[in-house]
Design an enzyme around this catalytic site. Structure first.
Site, short mmCIF file in Angstrom:
data_model
loop_
_atom_site.label_atom_id
_atom_site.label_comp_id
_atom_site.label_asym_id
_atom_site.label_seq_id
_atom_site.Cartn_x
_atom_site.Cartn_y
_atom_site.Cartn_z
N HIS A 132 7.44 -32.93 13.10
CA HIS A 132 6.17 -33.25 13.95
C HIS A 132 6.21 -34.59 14.80
O HIS A 132 5.23 -35.14 14.65
CB HIS A 132 4.89 -32.63 13.24
N HIS A 164 -3.76 -25.01 17.48
CA HIS A 164 -3.54 -25.94 18.57
C HIS A 164 -2.21 -25.32 19.36
O HIS A 164 -1.31 -24.73 18.97
CB HIS A 164 -3.28 -27.28 17.98
N ASP A 180 0.36 -29.64 10.60
CA ASP A 180 -0.55 -30.67 11.10
C ASP A 180 -1.71 -30.75 9.74
O ASP A 180 -2.63 -30.25 9.69
CB ASP A 180 -1.14 -30.41 12.34
N ASP A 191 0.62 -26.21 20.68
CA ASP A 191 1.88 -26.70 20.17
C ASP A 191 2.33 -25.89 19.12
O ASP A 191 3.62 -25.87 18.47
CB ASP A 191 2.28 -28.04 20.04
N HIS A 192 1.54 -25.09 18.41
CA HIS A 192 1.73 -24.19 17.33
C HIS A 192 1.78 -22.89 17.63
O HIS A 192 1.99 -21.86 16.66
CB HIS A 192 0.84 -24.76 16.19
N HIS A 197 -2.41 -23.02 12.71
CA HIS A 197 -3.67 -23.53 13.24
C HIS A 197 -3.63 -23.26 14.83
O HIS A 197 -2.46 -22.93 15.50
CB HIS A 197 -3.84 -25.03 13.29
N HIS A 206 -7.24 -31.04 9.09
CA HIS A 206 -6.76 -31.58 10.37
C HIS A 206 -7.93 -31.42 11.32
O HIS A 206 -9.17 -31.41 10.70
CB HIS A 206 -5.76 -30.57 10.79
#
Length: 306
Positions: free
Chosen positions: A272, A64, A214, A66-67, A62, A142
């Site tokens: 995570h 976000h 997530d 941090d990914h 996804h 999410h």
């Protein structure tokens, strides 16, 4: 058959000196897949000796940061290393625009073919397939559109030769091996039949890995990941903070273990983690109330199945 997973990063939100955002390398059937690409991923790849040239498929769960914030840097480095092999990137709709805009504004177009596979289906779909491996999406729930990924070794129908038994029969020659591998019995010159089960062994078990990034507690993933050998499931919070988990659409360690239990998976990896927790062993203890075979993700940790 063998499956090797290397954790490059397994913490949530902002990177810290010893807490790297999500990224993993999966080695399966001579493929090397990169799963998520948080900030600093290419440094982690260097640290753990992963050859950049072997990465041909990148899966982004996804959008976000941090990914995927490490993705454009890795793509640019591939160019600096004079890559010529095409690169496939699988991720949510919009990832192509995000990456190509950065490449455009920095005048850093790749000197290799960059192919985006944008996703928007809310059903599990087949993303990649060859003679050895198939990869499916795992729709998650999410704050934004997100998928996990299911990696499965494809069925090997050929049986393994039991050379100890075969050598007892001089009539069996190398030219007969192919038929034996395909499950045929062997007919002796005198008419006797030797059952195939006496001359061969079952092929190795096909292995599978499910990556559930997530997501809040989401039981619809269970039939998709049922009976997988290894499951990574996010566990950002402990049960005492379940209210925060629900608000941010993340999972607790307990909820991850319930998914693992209902799906009858072989092993569960938790990761995570929120930075608010200092003792990660609490995650394992909480999960083991429901599911015994629990592993805590750690940066640099290698999990290998054979």
């Amino acid at each position: 058959m063998s499956l090797k997973l290397t954790i490059l990063g397994c913490h949530s939100a902002t990177p810290k000196v010893e807490s790297h955002p999500t990224s993993q390398i999966l080695e399966i059937k001579n493929h090397l897949f990169l799963i998520d690409c948080g900030e600093g991923t290419q440094v982690q790849l260097r640290k753990y000796g992963v050859k950049f040239s072997k990465i041909n498929h990148i899966f982004i769960s996804h959008l976000h940061g941090d990914h995927f914030y490490g993705l454009v840097g890795l793509i640019s480095t591939f160019s600096l290393l004079n890559r010529r092999t095409e690169l496939h990137v699988y991720g949510p709709k919009g990832i192509k625009e995000l990456i190509t805009m950065q490449l455009k504004m920095s005048d850093s177009w790749t000197n290799y073919l960059l192919i985006f596979h944008e996703l928007d289906s809310k059903e599990s779909v087949l993303l990649f397939e060859d003679k050895k491996v198939e990869v499916y999406t795992i729709p998650l729930k999410h704050r934004i559109y997100a998928n996990g990924f299911l990696f499965k070794e494809k069925t090997n129908e050929e049986r393994k030769l039991n050379m100890t038994e075969i050598k007892k029969h001089r009539e069996i020659e190398i030219c007969d091996y192919h038929n034996l591998k395909r499950g045929r019995d062997f007919k002796m010159e005198n008419g006797d039949i030797i059952p195939n089960s006496e001359l061969t062994l079952d092929p190795p078990k096909n292995l599978s890995y499910a990556f559930c990034s997530d997501t809040m507690y989401f039981p619809p993933v269970i039939p998709i990941i049922e009976n997988v050998d290894l499951l990574y499931h996010e566990s950002t919070f402990l049960k005492k903070d379940e209210e925060v988990a629900e608000k941010t659409k993340h999972s607790t360690a307990e909820q991850a273990s319930l998914i693992a239990k209902e799906a009858n998976v072989g092993q569960l990896i938790l990761g995570h983690y929120s930075g608010r927790y200092k003792n990660l062993e609490l995650f394992k203890e909480e999960a083991q109330d429901n599911f015994e075979n629990v592993i805590l993700a750690e940066t640099g940790k290698v999990i290998e199945l054979k």
